[in-house]
Scaffold this motif. Structure first.
Motif, PDB file in Angstrom:
ATOM      1  N   ASP A 121       0.855  -1.187   0.000  1.00  0.00           N
ATOM      2  CA  ASP A 121       0.000   0.000   0.000  1.00  0.00           C
ATOM      3  C   ASP A 121       0.894   1.241   0.000  1.00  0.00           C
ATOM      4  N   SER A 122       0.867   1.985  -1.119  1.00  0.00           N
ATOM      5  CA  SER A 122       1.758   3.142  -1.283  1.00  0.00           C
ATOM      6  C   SER A 122       1.475   4.249  -0.286  1.00  0.00           C
ATOM      7  N   ARG A 123       0.322   4.200   0.358  1.00  0.00           N
ATOM      8  CA  ARG A 123      -0.010   5.243   1.334  1.00  0.00           C
ATOM      9  C   ARG A 123       0.940   5.208   2.539  1.00  0.00           C
ATOM     10  N   MET A 124       1.564   4.073   2.770  1.00  0.00           N
ATOM     11  CA  MET A 124       2.555   3.978   3.857  1.00  0.00           C
ATOM     12  C   MET A 124       3.713   4.947   3.626  1.00  0.00           C
ATOM     13  N   LEU A 125       4.036   5.218   2.345  1.00  0.00           N
ATOM     14  CA  LEU A 125       5.166   6.079   2.018  1.00  0.00           C
ATOM     15  C   LEU A 125       4.741   7.471   1.564  1.00  0.00           C
ATOM     16  N   LYS A 126       3.552   7.572   0.967  1.00  0.00           N
ATOM     17  CA  LYS A 126       3.180   8.819   0.299  1.00  0.00           C
ATOM     18  C   LYS A 126       2.229   9.706   1.099  1.00  0.00           C
ATOM     19  N   LYS A 127       1.528   9.152   2.065  1.00  0.00           N
ATOM     20  CA  LYS A 127       0.578   9.938   2.838  1.00  0.00           C
ATOM     21  C   LYS A 127       1.225  10.396   4.148  1.00  0.00           C
ATOM     22  N   PHE A 128       0.759  11.520   4.650  1.00  0.00           N
ATOM     23  CA  PHE A 128       1.356  12.077   5.870  1.00  0.00           C
ATOM     24  C   PHE A 128       1.195  11.146   7.064  1.00  0.00           C
ATOM     25  N   TYR A 129       0.145  10.346   7.049  1.00  0.00           N
ATOM     26  CA  TYR A 129      -0.106   9.468   8.195  1.00  0.00           C
ATOM     27  C   TYR A 129       0.655   8.148   8.090  1.00  0.00           C
ATOM     28  N   GLY A 130       1.330   7.915   6.959  1.00  0.00           N
ATOM     29  CA  GLY A 130       2.060   6.663   6.810  1.00  0.00           C
ATOM     30  C   GLY A 130       3.106   6.462   7.887  1.00  0.00           C
ATOM     31  N   ARG A 131       3.679   7.573   8.327  1.00  0.00           N
ATOM     32  CA  ARG A 131       4.712   7.520   9.366  1.00  0.00           C
ATOM     33  C   ARG A 131       4.172   6.901  10.651  1.00  0.00           C
ATOM     34  N   LEU A 132       2.885   7.143  10.926  1.00  0.00           N
ATOM     35  CA  LEU A 132       2.289   6.602  12.143  1.00  0.00           C
ATOM     36  C   LEU A 132       2.259   5.070  12.096  1.00  0.00           C
ATOM     37  N   PHE A 133       1.951   4.511  10.928  1.00  0.00           N
ATOM     38  CA  PHE A 133       1.972   3.051  10.781  1.00  0.00           C
ATOM     39  C   PHE A 133       3.379   2.510  10.998  1.00  0.00           C
ATOM     40  N   VAL A 134       4.352   3.130  10.328  1.00  0.00           N
ATOM     41  CA  VAL A 134       5.734   2.654  10.425  1.00  0.00           C
ATOM     42  C   VAL A 134       6.243   2.740  11.859  1.00  0.00           C
ATOM     43  N   ASN A 135       5.967   3.856  12.529  1.00  0.00           N
ATOM     44  CA  ASN A 135       6.461   4.053  13.895  1.00  0.00           C
ATOM     45  C   ASN A 135       5.809   3.126  14.907  1.00  0.00           C
ATOM     46  N   LEU A 195       5.167  -0.025  14.371  1.00  0.00           N
ATOM     47  CA  LEU A 195       5.695  -1.376  14.210  1.00  0.00           C
ATOM     48  C   LEU A 195       7.051  -1.495  14.906  1.00  0.00           C
ATOM     49  N   PRO A 196       7.468  -2.715  15.243  1.00  0.00           N
ATOM     50  CA  PRO A 196       8.813  -2.886  15.819  1.00  0.00           C
ATOM     51  C   PRO A 196       9.880  -2.388  14.840  1.00  0.00           C
ATOM     52  N   GLU A 197      11.021  -2.034  15.371  1.00  0.00           N
ATOM     53  CA  GLU A 197      12.111  -1.550  14.521  1.00  0.00           C
ATOM     54  C   GLU A 197      12.742  -2.732  13.782  1.00  0.00           C
ATOM     55  N   THR A 198      12.716  -2.685  12.457  1.00  0.00           N
ATOM     56  CA  THR A 198      13.213  -3.779  11.626  1.00  0.00           C
ATOM     57  C   THR A 198      14.236  -3.256  10.622  1.00  0.00           C
ATOM     58  N   ALA A 199      14.828  -4.203   9.879  1.00  0.00           N
ATOM     59  CA  ALA A 199      15.565  -3.808   8.680  1.00  0.00           C
ATOM     60  C   ALA A 199      14.535  -3.330   7.663  1.00  0.00           C
ATOM     61  N   ARG A 200      14.937  -2.437   6.759  1.00  0.00           N
ATOM     62  CA  ARG A 200      13.966  -1.847   5.834  1.00  0.00           C
ATOM     63  C   ARG A 200      14.437  -1.918   4.391  1.00  0.00           C
ATOM     64  N   SER A 201      13.476  -2.105   3.509  1.00  0.00           N
ATOM     65  CA  SER A 201      13.725  -2.013   2.076  1.00  0.00           C
ATOM     66  C   SER A 201      12.585  -1.209   1.477  1.00  0.00           C
ATOM     67  N   PHE A 202      12.771   0.113   1.400  1.00  0.00           N
ATOM     68  CA  PHE A 202      11.776   1.005   0.819  1.00  0.00           C
ATOM     69  C   PHE A 202      12.302   1.388  -0.567  1.00  0.00           C
ATOM     70  N   LYS A 203      12.047   0.540  -1.547  1.00  0.00           N
ATOM     71  CA  LYS A 203      12.626   0.663  -2.877  1.00  0.00           C
ATOM     72  C   LYS A 203      11.609   0.257  -3.930  1.00  0.00           C
ATOM     73  N   PRO A 204      11.947   0.452  -5.214  1.00  0.00           N
ATOM     74  CA  PRO A 204      11.123  -0.142  -6.272  1.00  0.00           C
ATOM     75  C   PRO A 204      11.126  -1.668  -6.143  1.00  0.00           C
ATOM     76  N   VAL A 205      10.176  -2.310  -6.820  1.00  0.00           N
ATOM     77  CA  VAL A 205       9.975  -3.749  -6.685  1.00  0.00           C
ATOM     78  C   VAL A 205      11.256  -4.553  -6.909  1.00  0.00           C
ATOM     79  N   GLU A 206      12.019  -4.222  -7.970  1.00  0.00           N
ATOM     80  CA  GLU A 206      13.208  -5.007  -8.278  1.00  0.00           C
ATOM     81  C   GLU A 206      14.191  -4.979  -7.114  1.00  0.00           C
ATOM     82  N   GLY A 207      14.352  -3.814  -6.503  1.00  0.00           N
ATOM     83  CA  GLY A 207      15.259  -3.712  -5.358  1.00  0.00           C
ATOM     84  C   GLY A 207      14.759  -4.503  -4.171  1.00  0.00           C
ATOM     85  N   ILE A 208      13.463  -4.484  -3.959  1.00  0.00           N
ATOM     86  CA  ILE A 208      12.884  -5.232  -2.839  1.00  0.00           C
ATOM     87  C   ILE A 208      13.089  -6.728  -3.032  1.00  0.00           C
ATOM     88  N   LEU A 209      12.905  -7.214  -4.250  1.00  0.00           N
ATOM     89  CA  LEU A 209      13.080  -8.646  -4.495  1.00  0.00           C
ATOM     90  C   LEU A 209      14.530  -9.074  -4.284  1.00  0.00           C
TER      91      LEU A 209
END
Length: 823
Positions: A783-797, A799-813
């Motif tokens: 759901d792109s709203r996690m990154l593009k909407k102002f409230y997305g930060r609330l969802f991320v914060n 959650l437990p602190e994890t390793a992250r891959s916030f990239k295009p699909v190819e990078g994530i794979l």
């Protein structure tokens, strides 16, 4: 007991205070209640001025061992008839009743209070040491199992134990892996055993109940037994709702009817044979899973139970369960069953009597994030075509020229009356009118799944629904009146017949339907309720209408039935905070602003190494969920990720439609890869989860309840794909009504209601991946709203602190492949 000197029962200070209160009342009657210390009253509260009618207002604030003190202005201390009635009622609850003269020189103890044993406090440090390195838990694990010292578990145990000692309300968010069950079970079992007080542990899911009974409680008892062997003997019981048990009387009736009419034979006969050998009588004890239609004909029902009048009572499975519960010191129940008990206590059954459950003093709510939804569900009222037909058919029905039902049985046992001839026509009239109402409701909902009764929809109801409801109400009450006339004409000796009890039960159920009809038509007088109807599908695929009344706010009921009367209330879950803040959940359940009791709220961090073990993947190039390309993106990403992970995946949806569409699109490709594809709804939930856990090359597509309660540790789950953020459907009538309340008081319905609910739900879905400290894998949220909407930060914060891959699909794979196979 003879009249005695007041000083034998009241301290000097109390005598003076009582004299002063009587003087202030100009010598008239005064009601007071006191607490005993060392055999005399040492604390006093002037509660009311008036006669015995004032006692109920006093009584609700009292507890066992207290005393009501009442003066007789005339100086005659002999108790009146009213005094004796009040004293009897108080005595049943262990409360004393004293009469004094206006000078408070003499006292008559009509009923002595029950002597209350002083509570023994838990030894918090001693309990905590059981979980520490070298303690009893580690020793118990030497014979098998894995011990890991968890400081957060010890800290939670200390907070829970203090809440028992101090009679506090304790809110505890315990991250996955804290071991919250042991953190509350050790204090609860210890307290129940040491003080002989019953404690209730309530959960939302049957899975957790069985985990507690089969695994956690035996371990907790073993650990406590190292402190004092008697603690290991604390009696525990799992209590299930009546609907889980077979009723032998109803089963016999159903078998008799199927013998006559040759229906349901495939299931009823095996159930009958099973009932002759089972020792517990619960549905989950049957080797096959009976259909809901058949089980509803044979399961136990509270208001149809004949109790001592039943000829099957000696073998009754519910009665056996109740006896086990009555002797237990710790009960395991589900939220719905607990609320059914609390509702009856609140309605007048009292908190010291056996109702659905035997009396208890302290409660632990596990899975507390579900408290509001469970309470809302229980306190709602519903009527539909099938529920009405079920009850009137139990009253009177015809099949193949044969008649049966409670009225027919009453004729056979007590003889016929003139009114008996009216019943068939009256029952047919109810059926016909209910069909009219159902058809009208389905018709007006052709383009809507539900309609809420409010100002802008009331005309729809006035045109067709209200007239049909009014007529249905009239026909139901006409039938009830005719049935009651039959009962009134019975000989006194026949009034104790079991069938009379059954008939009266059916009267009450029909009256409840009539009440729902009336409430709908008077909806404007009930602003605290949400009135709505919904279009649903039957098992045959036909549409029918549900008419529902739901409480708008359960916070007041929670305060009155839970937080005020019980000594200790512990509420725990892995997901009750939003961005480390408890206010949303506390407001919904009535704790925010609750100043009557001390409330502690704490967070206990998960010991799991999320940062090393979990990769949170958010594709930057995902289209927004309302974009036409979103569905194809979900399908493409999911197929590639699941191929990469070699199955071992859980794909979570927010709608069954999207689940089905994605499942149909991906199944052929996954089949070719040798990956087993499972879908919610294709099998019983328990069997489906077992297949998923045992087949490590499988994928489960699921929605709704599967966002929580799935425990698949190890190699069976490596990838969780969450397609959309789990926002509630704003068209849901109850959600919409609650959002309007927020807006009406000047709040922001999205930020204050929709968003916090979605955050808590997302935390549940995220928590499916890591169930043990050694688990690892990828959680991908598409759901792109996690990154593009102002409230997305609330969802991320949140959650437990994890390793992250916030990239295009190819990078994530690429990152996911490295994380799954190279880390």
């Amino acid at each position: 007991m003879a009249v005695m000197e007041a000083a034998e029962k009241l301290s000097t200070d109390i005598i003076d205070r009582m004299r002063e209160a009587i003087a202030d009342a100009d010598g008239h009657e005064v009601m007071a209640w006191g607490k005993m210390q060392g055999g005399i009253i040492a604390e006093l509260t002037i509660a009311a001025r008036g006669d015995e009618e004032s006692v109920p207002a006093v009584f609700q604030h009292m507890e066992k061992g207290d005393v009501v003190i009442h003066n007789h202005p005339g100086g005659v201390l002999k108790p009146s008839g009213a005094d004796m009635q009040v004293a009897g009622r108080l005595g049943e609850h262990g409360i004393g009743f004293f009469i004094v003269d206006n000078d408070v020189e003499r006292v008559y103890a009509v009923v002595e209070p029950v002597s209350v044993k002083e509570k023994r406090a838990l030894k918090v440090e001693e309990l905590a040491s059981l979980l520490e390195p070298g303690g009893a838990l580690e020793t118990a694990m030497d014979g098998g199992g894995y011990y890991e010292y968890r400081p957060s578990q010890v800290a939670m145990l200390e907070r829970v134990a203090e809440s028992f000692n101090e009679s506090r309300i304790c809110v505890a968010e315990a991250g996955t892996g804290v071991g919250k069950s042991m953190a509350y079970l050790l204090p609860a079992l210890n307290w129940a055993s040491m003080n002989d007080e019953r404690v209730v542990v309530s959960t939302a899911t049957i899975n957790l109940q069985h985990q507690l009974i089969d695994k956690d409680i035996p371990l907790a008892k073993k650990i406590l037994g190292t402190v004092d062997s008697s603690f290991a003997d604390c009696r525990t019981a799992l209590v299930k709702g009546r609907g889980n048990y077979v009723c032998l009387r109803r089963l016999a009736s159903a078998v008799e009817e199927q013998t006559l009419f040759d229906e349901d034979n495939d299931e009823l006969e095996p159930i009958k044979k099973w009932s002759e050998t089972t020792s517990i009588g619960t549905r989950d004890d049957i080797s096959f899973f009976p259909s809901n239609t058949v089980w509803s004909k044979v399961n136990s029902e509270g208001d149809s139970c004949l109790g001592l009048r039943c000829k099957h009572r000696e073998k009754c499975f519910v009665l056996k369960s109740k006896k086990e519960a009555a002797s237990a010191q710790l009960l395991i129940v589900n939220h719905h069953l607990l609320f059914s008990d609390l509702a009856m206590r609140l309605e007048g059954a009292g908190f010291d009597n056996s109702v659905v459950l035997p009396p208890f003093t302290r409660i632990v709510f596990d899975e507390a994030h579900n408290m509001e939804s469970s309470a809302t569900s229980f306190f709602s009222s519903e009527m539909n075509l099938f529920s009405v037909l079920k009850q009137v058919n139990r009253l009177y029905a015809r099949r193949r020229a044969r008649t049966f039902g409670a009225v027919i049985n009453l004729q056979l046992e007590a003889g016929a009356f003139e009114e008996d001839e009216k019943i068939p026509g009256l029952v047919d009239g109810i059926k016909e009118q209910m069909q009219v109402l159902d058809t009208a409701a389905v018709e007006v909902m052709r383009s809507d799944m539900n309609i809420r009764l409010r100002g802008d929809t009331v005309e729809i109801f006035k045109d067709s629904i209200f007239p049909a409801m009014h007529e249905l109400q009239k026909r139901i009450l006409d039938c009830v009146h005719a049935v009651e006339n039959i009962v009134k004409r019975l000989d006194e000796k026949d009034l104790e017949l079991p069938v009379v009890f059954e008939v009266r039960m059916l009267e009450r159920r029909l009256e409840a339907f009539a009440s729902i009809c009336q409430s709908f038509t008077l909806w404007e007088e009930k602003p605290g309720d949400v009135f709505w109807m919904e279009r649903s599908r039957s098992s045959s695929g036909d549409y029918f209408a549900r008419f529902v009344i739901t409480p708008l706010d359960i916070s007041r009921m929670m305060r009155e039935s839970v937080f005020s009367p019980y000594e200790t209330v512990v509420c725990t879950s892995a997901t009750i905070s939003v961005n480390r803040d408890f206010r949303f959940w506390s407001t919904r359940v009535g704790l925010n602003g609750f100043e009557d009791r001390e409330v502690t709220a704490s967070m206990f961090k998960s010991p799991f190494p999320y940062k090393e073990k979990v990769l949170l993947a958010l594709p930057e190039d995902a289209p927004e969920p309302n974009n036409g390309d979103y569905q194809s993106f979900v399908e493409d990403f999911s197929l590639r990720m699941l191929e990469l992970s070699e199955g071992r995946g859980l794909v979570l949806f927010t709608s069954y439609r999207m689940l089905t569409e994605t499942f149909d699109a991906l199944k052929p490709g996954l089949d070719k890869l040798g990956i087993t594809v499972l879908k919610q709804g294709d099998d019983d939930r328990t069997r489906l989860l077992e297949k998923f856990k045992t087949d490590t090359a499988s994928v489960l597509f699921a929605t709704s309840s599967f966002w929580e309660g799935i425990d698949a540790p190890g190699n069976s789950l490596k990838v969780v794909i969450i397609c959309k953020l789990p926002f509630m459907v704003p068209t849901d009538p109850v959600i919409a009504a609650r959002m309007e309340v927020v807006e009406q008081r000047g709040g922001n319905q999205f930020m204050e209601y929709m968003l916090p609910e979605a955050v808590i739900k997302l935390k549940q879905g995220f928590g499916r991946l890591m169930r043990r400290g050694t688990d690892s894998g990828v959680v991908a949220i598409l759901d792109s709203r996690m990154l593009k909407k102002f409230y997305g930060r609330l969802f991320v914060n949140s959650l437990p602190e994890t390793a992250r891959s916030f990239k295009p699909v190819e990078g994530i794979l690429r990152d996911s492949e490295n994380y799954l196979f190279l880390s």
